[in-house]
Design an enzyme around this catalytic site. Structure first.
Site, PDB file in Angstrom:
ATOM      1  N   GLY A  46       0.998  -0.979  -0.070  1.00 28.54           N
ATOM      2  CA  GLY A  46       0.537   0.066   0.185  1.00 28.54           C
ATOM      3  C   GLY A  46       0.687   1.303   0.555  1.00 28.54           C
ATOM      4  O   GLY A  46       1.644   1.040   0.657  1.00 28.54           O
ATOM      5  N   GLN A  51       2.492  10.613   1.290  1.00 30.20           N
ATOM      6  CA  GLN A  51       3.604   9.100   1.040  1.00 30.20           C
ATOM      7  C   GLN A  51       4.979   9.435  -0.174  1.00 30.20           C
ATOM      8  O   GLN A  51       6.384   9.495   0.747  1.00 30.20           O
ATOM      9  CB  GLN A  51       4.131   8.089   2.215  1.00 30.20           C
ATOM     10  CG  GLN A  51       3.115   7.700   2.832  1.00 30.20           C
ATOM     11  CD  GLN A  51       2.813   5.907   2.737  1.00 30.20           C
ATOM     12  OE1 GLN A  51       2.455   5.264   2.275  1.00 30.20           O
ATOM     13  NE2 GLN A  51       4.133   4.986   3.137  1.00 30.20           N
ATOM     14  N   CYS A  92       5.069   0.275   7.470  1.00 25.77           N
ATOM     15  CA  CYS A  92       4.795   1.177   6.663  1.00 25.77           C
ATOM     16  C   CYS A  92       6.173   1.557   5.472  1.00 25.77           C
ATOM     17  O   CYS A  92       7.695   1.775   6.191  1.00 25.77           O
ATOM     18  CB  CYS A  92       4.514   2.248   7.965  1.00 25.77           C
ATOM     19  SG  CYS A  92       4.457   4.043   6.555  1.00 25.77           S
ATOM     20  N   LEU A  93       6.475   1.685   4.450  1.00 26.94           N
ATOM     21  CA  LEU A  93       7.414   2.357   3.159  1.00 26.94           C
ATOM     22  C   LEU A  93       7.936   3.716   3.831  1.00 26.94           C
ATOM     23  O   LEU A  93       9.190   3.904   3.703  1.00 26.94           O
ATOM     24  CB  LEU A  93       7.022   2.244   1.690  1.00 26.94           C
ATOM     25  CG  LEU A  93       6.751   0.997   1.257  1.00 26.94           C
ATOM     26  CD1 LEU A  93       6.125   0.938  -0.132  1.00 26.94           C
ATOM     27  CD2 LEU A  93       8.034   0.181   1.559  1.00 26.94           C
ATOM     28  N   HIS A 134      -4.673   1.975   7.186  1.00 28.78           N
ATOM     29  CA  HIS A 134      -3.180   2.314   7.431  1.00 28.78           C
ATOM     30  C   HIS A 134      -2.939   3.310   6.318  1.00 28.78           C
ATOM     31  O   HIS A 134      -2.333   4.772   6.837  1.00 28.78           O
ATOM     32  CB  HIS A 134      -2.911   0.992   6.890  1.00 28.78           C
ATOM     33  CG  HIS A 134      -0.131   1.338   7.060  1.00 28.78           C
ATOM     34  ND1 HIS A 134      -0.109   0.825   8.464  1.00 28.78           N
ATOM     35  CD2 HIS A 134       0.304   2.329   6.529  1.00 28.78           C
ATOM     36  CE1 HIS A 134       1.259   1.440   8.050  1.00 28.78           C
ATOM     37  NE2 HIS A 134       1.102   2.660   6.649  1.00 28.78           N
ATOM     38  N   GLU A 135      -3.403   3.058   4.843  1.00 31.16           N
ATOM     39  CA  GLU A 135      -3.357   4.475   3.778  1.00 31.16           C
ATOM     40  C   GLU A 135      -4.001   5.159   4.078  1.00 31.16           C
ATOM     41  O   GLU A 135      -3.023   6.618   4.081  1.00 31.16           O
ATOM     42  CB  GLU A 135      -3.600   3.331   2.701  1.00 31.16           C
ATOM     43  CG  GLU A 135      -2.921   2.634   2.409  1.00 31.16           C
ATOM     44  CD  GLU A 135      -0.882   1.951   2.694  1.00 31.16           C
ATOM     45  OE1 GLU A 135      -1.080   3.127   2.792  1.00 31.16           O
ATOM     46  OE2 GLU A 135      -0.648   1.436   2.744  1.00 31.16           O
ATOM     47  N   HIS A 138      -2.797   7.557   6.515  1.00 34.49           N
ATOM     48  CA  HIS A 138      -1.734   8.727   5.819  1.00 34.49           C
ATOM     49  C   HIS A 138      -2.898   9.877   5.865  1.00 34.49           C
ATOM     50  O   HIS A 138      -1.532  11.120   5.385  1.00 34.49           O
ATOM     51  CB  HIS A 138      -0.769   7.850   4.528  1.00 34.49           C
ATOM     52  CG  HIS A 138      -0.072   6.796   4.821  1.00 34.49           C
ATOM     53  ND1 HIS A 138       1.196   7.358   5.634  1.00 34.49           N
ATOM     54  CD2 HIS A 138       0.561   6.007   5.209  1.00 34.49           C
ATOM     55  CE1 HIS A 138       1.719   6.354   5.738  1.00 34.49           C
ATOM     56  NE2 HIS A 138       1.747   5.554   5.252  1.00 34.49           N
TER      57      HIS A 138
HETATM   58  C1  QAP Z   1       0.955  -0.828   5.037  1.00 33.99           C
HETATM   59  O1  QAP Z   1       3.270  -1.321   3.888  1.00 33.99           O
HETATM   60  C2  QAP Z   1       1.075  -1.998   5.515  1.00 33.99           C
HETATM   61  O2  QAP Z   1       9.711  -1.755   6.521  1.00 33.99           O
HETATM   62  C3  QAP Z   1       1.449  -0.923   3.919  1.00 33.99           C
HETATM   63  O3  QAP Z   1      11.152  -3.038   5.050  1.00 33.99           O
HETATM   64  C4  QAP Z   1       2.014  -3.207   6.051  1.00 33.99           C
HETATM   65  O4  QAP Z   1       3.610  -2.319   2.238  1.00 33.99           O
HETATM   66  C5  QAP Z   1      -0.427  -2.645   6.539  1.00 33.99           C
HETATM   67  C6  QAP Z   1       7.489  -2.703   3.767  1.00 33.99           C
HETATM   68  C7  QAP Z   1       1.435  -3.947   6.530  1.00 33.99           C
HETATM   69  C8  QAP Z   1      -0.333  -3.530   6.232  1.00 33.99           C
HETATM   70  C9  QAP Z   1       0.435  -3.980   6.842  1.00 33.99           C
HETATM   71  C10 QAP Z   1       8.467  -2.075   5.152  1.00 33.99           C
HETATM   72  C11 QAP Z   1       8.963  -3.004   3.280  1.00 33.99           C
HETATM   73  C12 QAP Z   1       6.702  -2.512   3.478  1.00 33.99           C
HETATM   74  C13 QAP Z   1       9.568  -1.883   5.338  1.00 33.99           C
HETATM   75  C14 QAP Z   1       3.949  -1.160   3.628  1.00 33.99           C
HETATM   76  C15 QAP Z   1      10.785  -2.401   5.078  1.00 33.99           C
HETATM   77  C16 QAP Z   1       9.668  -3.254   3.868  1.00 33.99           C
HETATM   78  C17 QAP Z   1       5.129  -1.459   4.010  1.00 33.99           C
HETATM   79 CO    CO Z   2       2.299   3.342   5.688  1.00 35.04          CO
END
Ligand code: QAP
Ligand code: CO
Length: 167
Positions: A46, A51, A92-93, A134-135, A138
């Protein structure tokens, strides 16, 4: 299409509240495509316009195993369905390298516009429901770390700032 730079916590621009999109035009469709390309490249499930420092209400999501079910939501509105909550280890990215448990409503209804500007509605549970909430956070300037204790949040902030000094 373009891969955009992702802002990282504690960048104050992540605290901006995004404005509603008045009209879904080619500019918004290009933003949607860039969000998807940036999300897939990361890789992530997401990404919100906030972001990438664009403060308009657009999010991209794909929680499918095959990474072939892109969803775009313009001006999304969430309604929780029922009282049940679920916990999920969120990341989270914009907070790279950190995953922590967050509790949210388990089932939601989302109303939004699609990339043609047509209204649509979707009911979600499981990971999709977590990701959409979550999104949309943001777009309000909220991050998953806001649901953690101040101590945990401060530790994450200090580690990221230290890493960034080294980079
Ligand atoms: C939100 O987040 C989300 O720390 C989207 O080292 C995440 O795509 C919603 C990511 C989990 C529900 C569950 C994060 C990739 C990606 C990092 C993401 C990383 C590499 C996060
Ligand atoms: Co995020």
């Amino acid at each position: 299409m373009a891969i955009l730079r992702i802002l990282e916590f504690p960048d104050p621009r992540l605290r901006t509240r995004a404005r509603p999109v008045a009209r879904v035009d080619d500019r918004i469709r290009r933003l949607a495509d860039d969000l998807l390309e940036t999300m897939y490249a990361a890789p992530g499930i997401g990404l919100a316009a906030t972001q990438v420092d664009v403060h308009e209400r657009v999010i991209a999501v794909d929680v499918s195993e095959e990474r072939n079910q892109p969803l775009i939501f313009v001006n999304p509105e969430i309604t929780p369905l029922g009282e049940e909550r679920q916990e999920y280890q969120e990341g989270c990215l914009s907070v790279p390298g950190f995953f922590e448990t967050v509790s949210r409503p388990a089932r939601i209804r989302v109303r939004a516009l699609d990339r043609e500007g047509r209204p649509f509605e979707l009911e979600a549970d499981g990971l999709l429901a977590v990701c959409i909430q979550h999104e949309v956070d943001h777009l309000e300037g909220r991050l998953f770390v806001d649901y953690l204790s101040a101590l945990k949040r401060q530790r994450i902030r200090a580690k990221l700032e230290k890493q960034r000094q080294r980079a």
